[in-house]
Design an enzyme around this catalytic site. Sequence first.
Site, PDB file in Angstrom:
ATOM      1  N   CYS A   1       0.376  -8.736 -38.221  1.00  0.00           N
ATOM      2  CA  CYS A   1       0.333  -7.291 -37.966  1.00  0.00           C
ATOM      3  C   CYS A   1      -0.640  -6.946 -36.856  1.00  0.00           C
ATOM      4  O   CYS A   1      -0.517  -5.900 -36.228  1.00  0.00           O
ATOM      5  CB  CYS A   1      -0.031  -6.544 -39.238  1.00  0.00           C
ATOM      6  SG  CYS A   1      -1.561  -7.127 -39.974  1.00  0.00           S
TER       7      CYS A   1
ATOM      8  N   GLU B   1      -0.717   0.375 -45.078  1.00  0.00           N
ATOM      9  CA  GLU B   1      -1.020  -0.493 -43.928  1.00  0.00           C
ATOM     10  C   GLU B   1       0.323  -0.854 -43.324  1.00  0.00           C
ATOM     11  O   GLU B   1       1.082  -1.624 -43.919  1.00  0.00           O
ATOM     12  CB  GLU B   1      -1.728  -1.774 -44.392  1.00  0.00           C
ATOM     13  CG  GLU B   1      -3.089  -1.547 -44.999  1.00  0.00           C
ATOM     14  CD  GLU B   1      -4.104  -1.069 -43.989  1.00  0.00           C
ATOM     15  OE1 GLU B   1      -3.913  -1.298 -42.786  1.00  0.00           O
ATOM     16  OE2 GLU B   1      -5.078  -0.434 -44.408  1.00  0.00           O
TER      17      GLU B   1
HETATM   18  P1  NAP Z   1       8.773  -4.365 -45.523  1.00  0.00           P
HETATM   19  O1  NAP Z   1      10.184  -4.748 -45.411  1.00  0.00           O
HETATM   20  O2  NAP Z   1       8.381  -2.966 -45.224  1.00  0.00           O
HETATM   21  O3  NAP Z   1       8.321  -4.779 -47.000  1.00  0.00           O
HETATM   22  C1  NAP Z   1       6.996  -4.677 -47.420  1.00  0.00           C
HETATM   23  C2  NAP Z   1       6.937  -4.652 -48.932  1.00  0.00           C
HETATM   24  O4  NAP Z   1       7.527  -3.435 -49.393  1.00  0.00           O
HETATM   25  C3  NAP Z   1       7.725  -5.780 -49.594  1.00  0.00           C
HETATM   26  O5  NAP Z   1       7.022  -6.235 -50.716  1.00  0.00           O
HETATM   27  C4  NAP Z   1       9.012  -5.084 -49.999  1.00  0.00           C
HETATM   28  O6  NAP Z   1       9.640  -5.681 -51.088  1.00  0.00           O
HETATM   29  C5  NAP Z   1       8.491  -3.730 -50.400  1.00  0.00           C
HETATM   30  N1  NAP Z   1       9.503  -2.686 -50.434  1.00  0.00           N
HETATM   31  C6  NAP Z   1      10.711  -2.663 -49.828  1.00  0.00           C
HETATM   32  N2  NAP Z   1      11.350  -1.508 -50.100  1.00  0.00           N
HETATM   33  C7  NAP Z   1      10.522  -0.795 -50.899  1.00  0.00           C
HETATM   34  C8  NAP Z   1      10.600   0.474 -51.520  1.00  0.00           C
HETATM   35  N3  NAP Z   1      11.673   1.259 -51.386  1.00  0.00           N
HETATM   36  N4  NAP Z   1       9.579   0.901 -52.284  1.00  0.00           N
HETATM   37  C9  NAP Z   1       8.477   0.126 -52.432  1.00  0.00           C
HETATM   38  N5  NAP Z   1       8.343  -1.088 -51.871  1.00  0.00           N
HETATM   39  C10 NAP Z   1       9.344  -1.539 -51.110  1.00  0.00           C
HETATM   40  O7  NAP Z   1       7.839  -5.258 -44.581  1.00  0.00           O
HETATM   41  P2  NAP Z   1       7.881  -6.842 -44.407  1.00  0.00           P
HETATM   42  O8  NAP Z   1       9.106  -7.166 -43.625  1.00  0.00           O
HETATM   43  O9  NAP Z   1       7.626  -7.525 -45.702  1.00  0.00           O
HETATM   44  O10 NAP Z   1       6.583  -7.074 -43.528  1.00  0.00           O
HETATM   45  C11 NAP Z   1       6.556  -7.020 -42.127  1.00  0.00           C
HETATM   46  C12 NAP Z   1       5.905  -5.744 -41.677  1.00  0.00           C
HETATM   47  O11 NAP Z   1       4.650  -5.569 -42.301  1.00  0.00           O
HETATM   48  C13 NAP Z   1       5.621  -5.747 -40.197  1.00  0.00           C
HETATM   49  O12 NAP Z   1       6.070  -4.542 -39.668  1.00  0.00           O
HETATM   50  C14 NAP Z   1       4.114  -5.858 -40.103  1.00  0.00           C
HETATM   51  O13 NAP Z   1       3.560  -5.249 -38.970  1.00  0.00           O
HETATM   52  C15 NAP Z   1       3.668  -5.183 -41.341  1.00  0.00           C
HETATM   53  N6  NAP Z   1       2.372  -5.662 -41.764  1.00  0.00           N
HETATM   54  C16 NAP Z   1       1.303  -4.806 -41.691  1.00  0.00           C
HETATM   55  C17 NAP Z   1       0.055  -5.249 -42.070  1.00  0.00           C
HETATM   56  C18 NAP Z   1      -1.144  -4.347 -42.018  1.00  0.00           C
HETATM   57  O14 NAP Z   1      -2.150  -4.714 -42.582  1.00  0.00           O
HETATM   58  N7  NAP Z   1      -1.079  -3.208 -41.395  1.00  0.00           N
HETATM   59  C19 NAP Z   1      -0.119  -6.563 -42.533  1.00  0.00           C
HETATM   60  C20 NAP Z   1       0.989  -7.393 -42.598  1.00  0.00           C
HETATM   61  C21 NAP Z   1       2.235  -6.929 -42.210  1.00  0.00           C
HETATM   62  P3  NAP Z   1      10.841  -6.747 -50.880  1.00  0.00           P
HETATM   63  O15 NAP Z   1      10.259  -7.920 -50.193  1.00  0.00           O
HETATM   64  O16 NAP Z   1      11.221  -7.006 -52.286  1.00  0.00           O
HETATM   65  O17 NAP Z   1      11.881  -6.031 -50.080  1.00  0.00           O
END
Ligand code: NAP
Length: 520
Positions: A296, A257
Amino acid sequence: MQILESYLQGQWRPGTDTGARDLVNPFTGETLARCSASGLDLAGACAYARTVGGPALRALTFVERAGLLKALAGAIHEQREELITLSAANGGSTRGDAKFDLDGATGTLAAYASFGKRLGDRRFLVDGDGEQLGRTPRFWVQHVRVPLTGVAVHINAFNFPGWGMAEKMACALLAGVPVIEKPGEQTAQIAHAIARIVADSGILPDGAFQFVCGGVEDLLDHLGPQDCVAFTGSAATGRVVRGHAGLVERGVRVNVEADSVNAAVLAPDVDDDSATYEEFLSNVVMDMTQKAGQKCTAVRRILVPAERVDDVVEHLGEQLGRQKVGDPSVDGTRVGTLTDARQLAHVRDGLAALRAVADVRIGGDVPSTDYPAQVAPTLLVAKDSDADAIHDHEVFGPVATILPYDGDVRTATALVNRGGGGLVVSVYSNDAAWTETAVLELAPFHGRVWIGSDRVKGQALPPGMVLPNVVHGGPGRAGAGEELGGVRGLDFYTQRTAVQGFQGFVAKRFGAADVGSEQE
Ligand code: NAP
């Protein structure tokens, strides 16, 4: 400062200081907590889920698992006020934003409890009707869905620490699969408080719930073919997870997602004094301000017939001007802060990219200091509605861009579809033919098409709201994943198997309805 521990193999365990991350109050900049998952035995956690949690869950019927979800919803709801206070401190959320996350969490758990109750005393899902395969009905097939015997790893984004964890957990646990939850680190203090409630309540069988508080570390390296990963976050991280060599090699199921440049389309038939126009304005304002635009499903692109643009800017401006921006912990604040200085920097960069192709008409100032990590609602109007930056880049804050168009339905849908796949698109029109064409053109590129019209004024839940009985996800850049959608949400955690054999046996043991079968 609180040290946030992980809940693994039935115990709370601290990580080492290596790679530890500090969590801050995004309004004051005060350091609140520290988390790290370094040095923890994540291979052991996976094995514990498979050998202890999985068998315990699979021994329960859907009705019994539903009872667990209902009890969890109640236990979390009991601590609602404390969690709301924490959401202001660690998430920059206003009271309304915090309730959206937390009530979304408990509401989704409760909804899945009610779906589970309807599934009855079975331990597997019956998938459609049975069918005759041979010349006579004696040789029969019935598709069923049975729970995977591994562990579901859930990697969540920072913006919904409560709902994001609960919606994934609800589906997996009801399916009969144990979970390891890993929250986004920025708001891990809120997720940690919820995890404490879940663990301390003793509601779930041992091993059904574990919680990794910190980075993902080597967690994905330990997964195999009966395990699965449901990820929510940015498209960039989504690509990394999907491309993880071990997951690819071992055929581990992955659901992504990711982000989405959602759109709202105002059709040319909608008059200024109509209920539909009112709803359009209020939904756009809600999406721009709720959770300071860190949703999101929030609208980023607003398509407006060119001759109406100035009016729309004026009307949105009046409503946005009434949204008080400030300290999220103070009553009356409608727009809280971004989650931390990193998000502020991200919005600063995104806004700079948009400014190159669009004019700022409302707001636009981004503080040069880190705290408060706050941006006032900002509305731009595209100089060229086709400009790549508007369609390619998600600015994760209270920022949206109006795209003037010629009023033609196909111009509008072609522009919207330039987002490359989205979670939701909202269409405002009372013209049935216009709307039908729009839906059919937009649907291949979107998980949801939401239609606002005079007929649903006052009845419709806003497009930005993700509901347990409606699918959530979208193709292309939105991650090509799917979650929720009622019982469909269990599909990811189950294996569909075609059971073929003597009808008297197959239909009786695995079928849904009485098909007049012979004795076993
Ligand atoms: P992110 O930086 O991509 O991080 C998401 C999750 O992935 C965090 O738990 C992060 O851990 C983890 N992560 C980071 N690097 C990783 C790796 N190499 N391998 C596995 N996991 C890893 O996103 P965010 O800044 O938390 O969230 C914002 C984004 O999420 C926005 O772009 C938003 O649109 C999207 N979003 C989408 C939805 C949907 O349902 N489609 C819902 C909510 C948000 P750490 O925090 O420890 O780095």
